[in-house]
Design a protein around this motif. Structure first.
Motif, PDB file in Angstrom:
ATOM      1  N   ASN A 222      13.882  -6.331   1.297  1.00 13.66           N
ATOM      2  CA  ASN A 222      12.886  -7.465   2.511  1.00 13.66           C
ATOM      3  C   ASN A 222      13.399  -8.542   2.704  1.00 13.66           C
ATOM      4  O   ASN A 222      13.689  -9.493   2.003  1.00 13.66           O
ATOM      5  CB  ASN A 222      11.491  -7.947   1.981  1.00 13.66           C
ATOM      6  CG  ASN A 222      11.003  -5.889   1.733  1.00 13.66           C
ATOM      7  OD1 ASN A 222       9.862  -5.960   2.432  1.00 13.66           O
ATOM      8  ND2 ASN A 222      11.552  -5.403   0.209  1.00 13.66           N
TER       9      ASN A 222
ATOM     10  N   ASP B 242       4.533  -8.710  -1.613  1.00 14.43           N
ATOM     11  CA  ASP B 242       3.171  -9.668  -2.000  1.00 14.43           C
ATOM     12  C   ASP B 242       4.154 -11.292  -3.186  1.00 14.43           C
ATOM     13  O   ASP B 242       3.754 -12.609  -2.299  1.00 14.43           O
ATOM     14  CB  ASP B 242       2.347  -9.473  -2.888  1.00 14.43           C
ATOM     15  CG  ASP B 242       1.811  -8.144  -1.896  1.00 14.43           C
ATOM     16  OD1 ASP B 242       1.820  -8.689  -0.391  1.00 14.43           O
ATOM     17  OD2 ASP B 242       1.105  -7.604  -2.188  1.00 14.43           O
TER      18      ASP B 242
ATOM     19  N   SER C 228       5.277  -2.588  -1.637  1.00 16.90           N
ATOM     20  CA  SER C 228       3.873  -3.728  -1.112  1.00 16.90           C
ATOM     21  C   SER C 228       3.896  -4.720  -2.460  1.00 16.90           C
ATOM     22  O   SER C 228       3.493  -5.674  -2.284  1.00 16.90           O
ATOM     23  CB  SER C 228       2.979  -2.833  -0.518  1.00 16.90           C
ATOM     24  OG  SER C 228       1.944  -2.529  -1.564  1.00 16.90           O
TER      25      SER C 228
END
Length: 466
Positions: free
Chosen positions: A86, A61, A57
């Motif tokens: 991603n 970010d 995560s």
């Protein structure tokens, strides 16, 4: 035997040197929660490969932060070959279809243990206890630590003998207590850290106060001499009874420093005597009580507008002014409503006057009873009115035994001595028979004489006193 005792002391000394309220049982400390977290390296188009491991995560970010001006949506990931890539969609005016953006690539997976507060069974133990290497070794309840620490006037110094570097800070004492201090002006621009009992350092985030108070030269007992303080001030030992009242309220700048009760103040003339003890604070040879310019600026203090006045308080009255303005607006609306009501009443009075005038013009008059054989709409049970009711009931009252008893109290104005034969027949309340009260007729004149004489003496006292 002495050699054995010394050896034993050296053996246990290290344990006591590091003992504090978080390790000696004063504060209950529980082991932190341990969990595994996957970490890996992160790659983005702008930052390249990261030097440190992070979670997936965190990697996403960072990738999204590289595109602050793009509205990303419908993000997805592609996993495989020991990596996770991603992507997100975004709109571009140049193209009719949504475009795809590369966000990040997370690779090199590795599970590492992670310790966290609070533990599973102790949800209030949210504050961490760190070891000497900066690693988390335990968790505690900040509310309990605030109750049992030494951050009070009976256990720790009221003032810190360290330089002031921030308005508020936290100082860790020798036993691990984390005490909150605030910067205060102890006199004429001389600052010091004063113990602040409002709030605490276990739940609030304040900067750490650096420095060792014991390395600063301060008085060590009540017989010691004054020492320099902060470059422009002096710190002097004092006796509590000389600077504190019976309730424990002490002069500004007076309290404990390194275990000794002292007073801190400025030394404006630099003569080594603090201003609160200096008979000539500005050193101009004129004693304070007759010196018109104690601050040495060349202007008499009585007309010195640059010198701050003692007791001056800067109060922001704008909220009160705003509320008064609102009140004035509401009162104005009420006034308009009263004016409208006044106009309505004037019209109503005119209407009543018109009705009265019309009644007068047609010769109308009040008719209490129907006449000429006519019958009214309502027939009263008391045709004679209130007077008829009183007359009828009074006759009934006068015929009772109780009224006869009251009639006996009428005073006889004849020439003979009064007789006091009285019958106590009270009707339903009982009949107590008749009795005679034989009173000497000279008694009443004597009482009158006594009253008149007493009145004369009273008048004299009122008029002349004594």
């Amino acid at each position: 035997m002495k050699i054995l005792i010394m050896a034993l002391s050296l053996l246990v000394a290290p344990f006591f040197l590091h003992a504090d309220i978080f390790h000696d049982g004063t504060v209950d400390v529980q082991a932190p929660k341990t969990t595994d977290i996957d970490t890996g390296y992160c790659n983005t188009s702008l930052t390249g490969n990261s030097d440190e491991r992070m979670s997936a995560s965190e990697c996403v970010d960072i990738g999204q932060a590289n595109l602050p001006d793009v509205d990303l949506y419908d993000c997805w990931e592609v996993a495989g070959n020991n990596e996770i890539k991603n992507f997100c969609k975004y709109d571009d005016d140049k193209y009719a279809e949504p475009q795809s953006a590369y966000i990040s690539r997370w690779f090199g997976f590795l599970s590492v243990p992670l310790t966290l507060c609070p533990p599973e069974s102790f949800p209030r133990y949210v504050s961490p206890v760190m070891n000497e290497t900066g690693e988390l070794e335990g968790c505690y309840d900040p509310a309990q630590a605030n109750l049992v620490d030494d951050c009070n006037l009976n256990s720790t110094d009221q003032y810190l003998a360290v330089p002031v570097t921030s308005p508020i800070g936290c100082f860790t004492t020798s036993n691990g207590s984390q005490c909150k201090y605030k910067s205060v002006d102890v006199g004429n621009g001389v600052n010091a850290y004063e113990l602040d009992l409002e709030g605490d350092c276990y739940t609030d985030l304040f900067p750490d106060i650096e420095g060792d108070p014991e390395t600063t030269t301060t008085p060590t007992n009540s017989e010691d001499t004054c020492k320099p303080w902060g470059g422009t001030g002096m710190i002097c030992p004092e006796k509590r009874e000389d600077v504190c009242d019976m309730y424990g309220n002490c002069n500004e700048g007076c309290g404990t420093v390194n275990g000794t009760f002292v007073c801190i103040d400025a030394d404006r003339d630099g003569d080594g005597v603090p201003d609160y003890l200096d008979p000539d604070v500005d050193g101009d040879g004129v004693r304070n009580e007759v010196d018109l310019d104690n601050n040495g600026d060349g202007i008499d203090d009585s007309i010195d507008l640059s010198k701050p006045k003692e007791g001056e308080v800067d109060i922001d009255l704008s909220p009160i002014v705003n509320e008064l303005k609102k009140g004035n607006a509401e009162l104005s609306e009420i006034g308009q409503g009263v004016d409208m009501l006044n106009n309505d009443l004037k019209f109503l009075a005119k209407d009543v006057s018109d009705i009265k005038e019309s009644i007068t013009e047609v010769g109308t008059y009040k008719q209490d009873k129907p006449k000429g054989g006519l019958k009214g709409f309502w027939e009263t049970d008391y045709p004679e009115g209130l007077q008829g009711v009183v007359d009828a009931k009074m006759a009934e009252v006068q015929s009772t035994q109780f009224f006869t008893f009251l009639e006996q109290f009428q005073i006889s104005v004849g020439g003979s001595s009064a007789t006091y034969d009285m019958c106590f027949d009270l009707g339903g309340m009982g009949n107590f028979g008749c009795h005679n009260f034989d009173i000497d007729p000279r008694t009443f004149p004597a009482i009158k004489i006594f009253i008149l004489i007493s009145a004369v003496f009273l008048c004299r006292r009122i008029l002349f006193g004594g």
